[in-house]
Design a protein around this motif. Structure first.
Motif, short mmCIF file in Angstrom:
data_model
loop_
_atom_site.label_atom_id
_atom_site.label_comp_id
_atom_site.label_asym_id
_atom_site.label_seq_id
_atom_site.Cartn_x
_atom_site.Cartn_y
_atom_site.Cartn_z
N MET A 1 0.85 -1.18 0.00
CA MET A 1 0.00 0.00 0.00
C MET A 1 0.89 1.24 0.00
N THR A 2 0.58 2.15 -0.89
CA THR A 2 1.28 3.42 -1.01
C THR A 2 0.47 4.48 -0.29
N SER A 3 1.18 5.44 0.32
CA SER A 3 0.45 6.52 0.96
C SER A 3 1.22 7.83 0.83
N VAL A 4 0.46 8.92 0.76
CA VAL A 4 1.00 10.27 0.59
C VAL A 4 0.28 11.16 1.60
N LYS A 5 1.00 12.11 2.22
CA LYS A 5 0.36 13.08 3.10
C LYS A 5 0.39 14.45 2.43
N VAL A 6 -0.75 15.13 2.54
CA VAL A 6 -0.90 16.47 1.97
C VAL A 6 -1.46 17.35 3.08
N TYR A 7 -1.01 18.59 3.14
CA TYR A 7 -1.51 19.54 4.14
C TYR A 7 -2.27 20.65 3.44
N LEU A 8 -3.43 20.98 3.99
CA LEU A 8 -4.32 21.97 3.40
C LEU A 8 -4.51 23.11 4.39
N ASP A 9 -4.31 24.33 3.92
CA ASP A 9 -4.45 25.49 4.80
C ASP A 9 -5.83 26.12 4.79
N ASN A 10 -6.61 25.88 3.71
CA ASN A 10 -7.90 26.55 3.60
C ASN A 10 -8.80 25.80 2.62
N GLU A 11 -9.99 26.35 2.43
CA GLU A 11 -10.97 25.72 1.56
C GLU A 11 -10.46 25.61 0.12
N GLN A 12 -9.78 26.63 -0.37
CA GLN A 12 -9.28 26.60 -1.74
C GLN A 12 -8.25 25.48 -1.93
N ASP A 13 -7.41 25.25 -0.93
CA ASP A 13 -6.46 24.14 -0.99
C ASP A 13 -7.19 22.81 -1.11
N THR A 14 -8.33 22.70 -0.42
CA THR A 14 -9.12 21.47 -0.45
C THR A 14 -9.74 21.27 -1.83
N VAL A 15 -10.28 22.34 -2.40
CA VAL A 15 -10.84 22.29 -3.76
C VAL A 15 -9.72 21.93 -4.75
N ASP A 16 -8.56 22.53 -4.58
CA ASP A 16 -7.43 22.26 -5.47
C ASP A 16 -6.96 20.81 -5.41
N LEU A 17 -7.00 20.20 -4.22
CA LEU A 17 -6.66 18.78 -4.12
C LEU A 17 -7.66 17.95 -4.90
N GLY A 18 -8.94 18.31 -4.83
CA GLY A 18 -9.96 17.62 -5.64
C GLY A 18 -9.65 17.74 -7.12
N LYS A 19 -9.21 18.92 -7.55
CA LYS A 19 -8.85 19.13 -8.96
C LYS A 19 -7.65 18.26 -9.35
N ARG A 20 -6.67 18.18 -8.46
CA ARG A 20 -5.49 17.34 -8.73
C ARG A 20 -5.88 15.88 -8.87
N LEU A 21 -6.80 15.43 -8.04
CA LEU A 21 -7.28 14.05 -8.14
C LEU A 21 -8.04 13.83 -9.44
N ALA A 22 -8.86 14.80 -9.82
CA ALA A 22 -9.63 14.69 -11.07
C ALA A 22 -8.71 14.50 -12.27
N ALA A 23 -7.53 15.11 -12.22
CA ALA A 23 -6.59 15.04 -13.34
C ALA A 23 -5.97 13.65 -13.50
N ILE A 137 -3.51 10.12 1.99
CA ILE A 137 -4.08 9.48 0.80
C ILE A 137 -3.38 8.14 0.64
N SER A 138 -4.15 7.06 0.65
CA SER A 138 -3.55 5.74 0.55
C SER A 138 -4.24 4.91 -0.53
N SER A 139 -3.47 3.99 -1.07
CA SER A 139 -4.01 3.11 -2.10
C SER A 139 -4.47 1.81 -1.45
N GLY A 140 -5.53 1.25 -2.01
CA GLY A 140 -6.05 -0.02 -1.52
C GLY A 140 -6.02 -1.09 -2.59
N SER A 141 -5.44 -0.73 -3.75
CA SER A 141 -5.36 -1.67 -4.87
C SER A 141 -4.14 -1.31 -5.72
N TYR A 142 -3.81 -2.20 -6.61
CA TYR A 142 -2.71 -1.92 -7.54
C TYR A 142 -3.04 -0.70 -8.39
N ARG A 143 -4.27 -0.63 -8.83
CA ARG A 143 -4.71 0.54 -9.63
C ARG A 143 -4.56 1.82 -8.81
#
Length: 152
Positions: A1-23, A137-143
């Motif tokens: 299992m792979t995992s990554v930690k991200v720190y968010l300072d505000n609402e915009q950072d949270t929205v931006d993480l969603g955008k990064r995931l969408a990509a 953020i952690s992975s639960g599968s190879y994908r």
């Protein structure tokens, strides 16, 4: 299992993480979002859903349990299981029908559907750390591992 930690300072950072995931995501995919009330699960979902092309508001599906969205080649289902009183309710709503080769399923409060939900490809645990949010953020599968390696 792979995992990554991200720190968010505000609402915009949270929205931006969603955008990064969408990509980086593509179907089939299950994405779990866990954390306390107000931690930013729906805000992150909004960033992801709007980055995929949704122009309107993104509301929490707390009362409906699921809110569907359609994009080119993707059926996205946003679940909020907070008000689920019994995981068996998911059987009655045909939960298995949502997990297809064309679907991306975002599940808030996945622990409430324990035993009836498939293993998540990617899980996000959002925790308060003072005024900030720490997202593991952690992975639960190879994908999931493959997708996380693209997250920068």
């Amino acid at each position: 299992m792979t995992s990554v930690k991200v720190y968010l300072d505000n609402e915009q950072d949270t929205v931006d993480l969603g955008k990064r995931l969408a990509a980086i995501i593509s179907p089939p995919l299950m994405l779990n979002l866990s954390g306390e009330l107000g931690a930013g699960k729906t805000t992150l979902s909004r960033g992801l859903i709007q980055a995929l092309g949704h122009k309107g508001a993104v509301k929490s599906p707390t009362y409906a349990l699921v809110e569907p969205y359609e994009f080119d080649g993707i059926d996205l289902y946003h679940f909020d299981l907070y008000r689920l009183s019994d995981p068996e309710e998911l059987e009655f709503m045909g939960i298995r029908d949502y997990f297809t080769e064309k679907s991306v399923c975002i599940v808030e409060w996945p622990d409430r559907g324990h035993g009836l939900l498939p293993e998540a490809d990617i899980s996000l645990q959002i925790n308060y750390v003072g005024e900030r949010r720490e997202v593991e953020i952690s992975s639960g599968s190879y994908r999931g591992q493959q997708l996380l390696s693209k997250l920068k």
